[in-house]
Design a protein around this motif. Structure first.
Motif, PDB file in Angstrom:
ATOM      1  N   MET A 193      47.103  -0.476 -24.113  1.00 45.43           N
ATOM      2  CA  MET A 193      47.121   0.343 -22.922  1.00 45.43           C
ATOM      3  C   MET A 193      46.907  -0.571 -21.714  1.00 45.43           C
ATOM      4  O   MET A 193      46.105  -1.488 -21.763  1.00 45.43           O
ATOM      5  N   SER A 194      47.608  -0.294 -20.677  1.00 45.15           N
ATOM      6  CA  SER A 194      47.483  -1.057 -19.452  1.00 45.15           C
ATOM      7  C   SER A 194      46.985  -0.148 -18.339  1.00 45.15           C
ATOM      8  O   SER A 194      47.341   1.024 -18.277  1.00 45.15           O
ATOM      9  N   CYS A 195      46.138  -0.682 -17.475  1.00 40.25           N
ATOM     10  CA  CYS A 195      45.580   0.116 -16.385  1.00 40.25           C
ATOM     11  C   CYS A 195      45.515  -0.760 -15.135  1.00 40.25           C
ATOM     12  O   CYS A 195      45.120  -1.922 -15.195  1.00 40.25           O
ATOM     13  N   LEU A 196      45.883  -0.202 -14.014  1.00 41.66           N
ATOM     14  CA  LEU A 196      45.775  -0.895 -12.736  1.00 41.66           C
ATOM     15  C   LEU A 196      44.748  -0.159 -11.887  1.00 41.66           C
ATOM     16  O   LEU A 196      44.715   1.064 -11.862  1.00 41.66           O
ATOM     17  N   ALA A 197      43.905  -0.923 -11.188  1.00 42.20           N
ATOM     18  CA  ALA A 197      42.873  -0.305 -10.358  1.00 42.20           C
ATOM     19  C   ALA A 197      42.599  -1.207  -9.164  1.00 42.20           C
ATOM     20  O   ALA A 197      42.922  -2.390  -9.170  1.00 42.20           O
ATOM     21  N   GLN A 198      41.961  -0.635  -8.174  1.00 45.18           N
ATOM     22  CA  GLN A 198      41.615  -1.423  -7.002  1.00 45.18           C
ATOM     23  C   GLN A 198      40.353  -2.238  -7.276  1.00 45.18           C
ATOM     24  O   GLN A 198      39.453  -1.776  -7.967  1.00 45.18           O
ATOM     25  N   PRO A 199      40.266  -3.468  -6.782  1.00 42.88           N
ATOM     26  CA  PRO A 199      39.101  -4.318  -7.052  1.00 42.88           C
ATOM     27  C   PRO A 199      37.983  -4.109  -6.033  1.00 42.88           C
ATOM     28  O   PRO A 199      37.421  -5.060  -5.524  1.00 42.88           O
ATOM     29  N   PHE A 200      37.675  -2.879  -5.695  1.00 42.82           N
ATOM     30  CA  PHE A 200      36.657  -2.579  -4.702  1.00 42.82           C
ATOM     31  C   PHE A 200      35.569  -1.711  -5.324  1.00 42.82           C
ATOM     32  O   PHE A 200      35.725  -1.183  -6.412  1.00 42.82           O
ATOM     33  N   ILE A 201      34.458  -1.545  -4.609  1.00 46.56           N
ATOM     34  CA  ILE A 201      33.393  -0.657  -5.052  1.00 46.56           C
ATOM     35  C   ILE A 201      33.205   0.442  -4.012  1.00 46.56           C
ATOM     36  O   ILE A 201      33.511   0.261  -2.835  1.00 46.56           O
ATOM     37  N   ASP A 202      32.713   1.579  -4.450  1.00 41.28           N
ATOM     38  CA  ASP A 202      32.373   2.661  -3.529  1.00 41.28           C
ATOM     39  C   ASP A 202      31.040   2.317  -2.872  1.00 41.28           C
ATOM     40  O   ASP A 202      30.072   1.995  -3.554  1.00 41.28           O
ATOM     41  N   LEU A 203      30.966   2.411  -1.564  1.00 41.83           N
ATOM     42  CA  LEU A 203      29.725   2.112  -0.866  1.00 41.83           C
ATOM     43  C   LEU A 203      28.719   3.248  -0.960  1.00 41.83           C
ATOM     44  O   LEU A 203      27.521   3.024  -0.902  1.00 41.83           O
ATOM     45  N   ALA A 204      29.201   4.487  -1.110  1.00 41.42           N
ATOM     46  CA  ALA A 204      28.311   5.636  -1.254  1.00 41.42           C
ATOM     47  C   ALA A 204      28.965   6.646  -2.190  1.00 41.42           C
ATOM     48  O   ALA A 204      30.187   6.742  -2.257  1.00 41.42           O
ATOM     49  N   SER A 205      28.123   7.385  -2.901  1.00 36.28           N
ATOM     50  CA  SER A 205      28.643   8.353  -3.856  1.00 36.28           C
ATOM     51  C   SER A 205      27.682   9.547  -3.945  1.00 36.28           C
ATOM     52  O   SER A 205      26.462   9.368  -3.966  1.00 36.28           O
ATOM     53  N   VAL A 206      28.253  10.739  -3.981  1.00 36.80           N
ATOM     54  CA  VAL A 206      27.488  11.974  -4.190  1.00 36.80           C
ATOM     55  C   VAL A 206      28.180  12.722  -5.321  1.00 36.80           C
ATOM     56  O   VAL A 206      29.408  12.843  -5.330  1.00 36.80           O
ATOM     57  N   TYR A 207      27.399  13.200  -6.288  1.00 39.22           N
ATOM     58  CA  TYR A 207      27.973  13.837  -7.469  1.00 39.22           C
ATOM     59  C   TYR A 207      27.183  15.113  -7.787  1.00 39.22           C
ATOM     60  O   TYR A 207      25.952  15.120  -7.703  1.00 39.22           O
ATOM     61  N   TYR A 208      27.891  16.172  -8.171  1.00 41.03           N
ATOM     62  CA  TYR A 208      27.231  17.399  -8.613  1.00 41.03           C
ATOM     63  C   TYR A 208      28.048  18.022  -9.737  1.00 41.03           C
ATOM     64  O   TYR A 208      29.275  18.076  -9.652  1.00 41.03           O
ATOM     65  N   GLN A 209      27.355  18.453 -10.769  1.00 42.43           N
ATOM     66  CA  GLN A 209      28.002  19.112 -11.904  1.00 42.43           C
ATOM     67  C   GLN A 209      27.153  20.297 -12.325  1.00 42.43           C
ATOM     68  O   GLN A 209      25.941  20.183 -12.478  1.00 42.43           O
ATOM     69  N   TYR A 210      27.793  21.439 -12.510  1.00 43.90           N
ATOM     70  CA  TYR A 210      27.101  22.646 -12.970  1.00 43.90           C
ATOM     71  C   TYR A 210      27.814  23.143 -14.218  1.00 43.90           C
ATOM     72  O   TYR A 210      29.037  23.249 -14.232  1.00 43.90           O
ATOM     73  N   SER A 211      27.053  23.416 -15.259  1.00 48.88           N
ATOM     74  CA  SER A 211      27.628  23.932 -16.496  1.00 48.88           C
ATOM     75  C   SER A 211      27.061  25.315 -16.767  1.00 48.88           C
ATOM     76  O   SER A 211      25.864  25.475 -17.036  1.00 48.88           O
ATOM     77  N   ALA A 212      27.926  26.303 -16.693  1.00 44.56           N
ATOM     78  CA  ALA A 212      27.507  27.678 -16.982  1.00 44.56           C
ATOM     79  C   ALA A 212      27.406  27.873 -18.491  1.00 44.56           C
ATOM     80  O   ALA A 212      28.004  27.137 -19.274  1.00 44.56           O
ATOM     81  N   ALA A 213      26.666  28.864 -18.887  1.00 46.65           N
ATOM     82  CA  ALA A 213      26.488  29.156 -20.308  1.00 46.65           C
ATOM     83  C   ALA A 213      27.781  29.679 -20.919  1.00 46.65           C
ATOM     84  O   ALA A 213      28.547  30.386 -20.274  1.00 46.65           O
TER      85      ALA A 213
END
Length: 154
Positions: A1-21
């Protein structure tokens, strides 16, 4: 498998995940929520880099019918030093202090974890790199170590 991506990092990140029953009217119903906030602060020091990465995470479990709701917190700040020895060799040194706790009765020594990693890269030619590394963390059950070695060809 081949993958191309940018060689940078995210300077800030906010994440939220909610799992209902999946069975909202069942006695073992559980709702979960995970949120996190992180920063990447890269600092150039001569030809090296120092990267600070403070992170805060919150994990909530809600049991509507049977148990007391629970909430866990984690805060950690990986500190990475990226050093280039010469044109072929470079090494990343990472120290990871972490606090993980429910904070119900304050903090104690069991809430602190210390980890780290070392990853050395040897570039044999422009299309071939060898990497060897070691990851360590002081888990609640004992010491946790993962060695790693691989070759990258493209």
């Amino acid at each position: 498998m081949s993958c191309l991506a940018q060689p940078f990092i995210d300077l800030a990140s906010v994440y939220y995940q909610y799992s209902a029953a999946d069975k909202p009217h069942h006695n073992n119903t559980i709702y979960t929520g995970l949120s996190s906030v992180s920063l990447n602060i890269p600092l150039k020091l001569d030809s090296d880099y120092l990267v600070l990465n403070p992170v805060y995470e919150n994990f909530r479990m809600t049991f509507p019918e049977t148990f007391v709701d629970r909430e866990f917190h984690a805060a950690y700040i990986p500190v990475s030093w990226l050093h280039r020895w010469n044109e072929r060799y470079k090494t990343a040194f990472v120290f990871i202090p972490r606090i993980s706790s429910a904070v119900d009765n304050g903090l104690n020594r069991h809430d602190f974890q210390y980890g780290g990693a070392i990853l050395t890269t040897y570039q044999r030619k422009p299309t071939l790199k060898y990497k060897i590394g070691l990851y360590y963390n002081s888990e609640f059950f004992n010491h946790f170590v993962i060695p790693d070695g691989r070759a990258h060809v493209w």
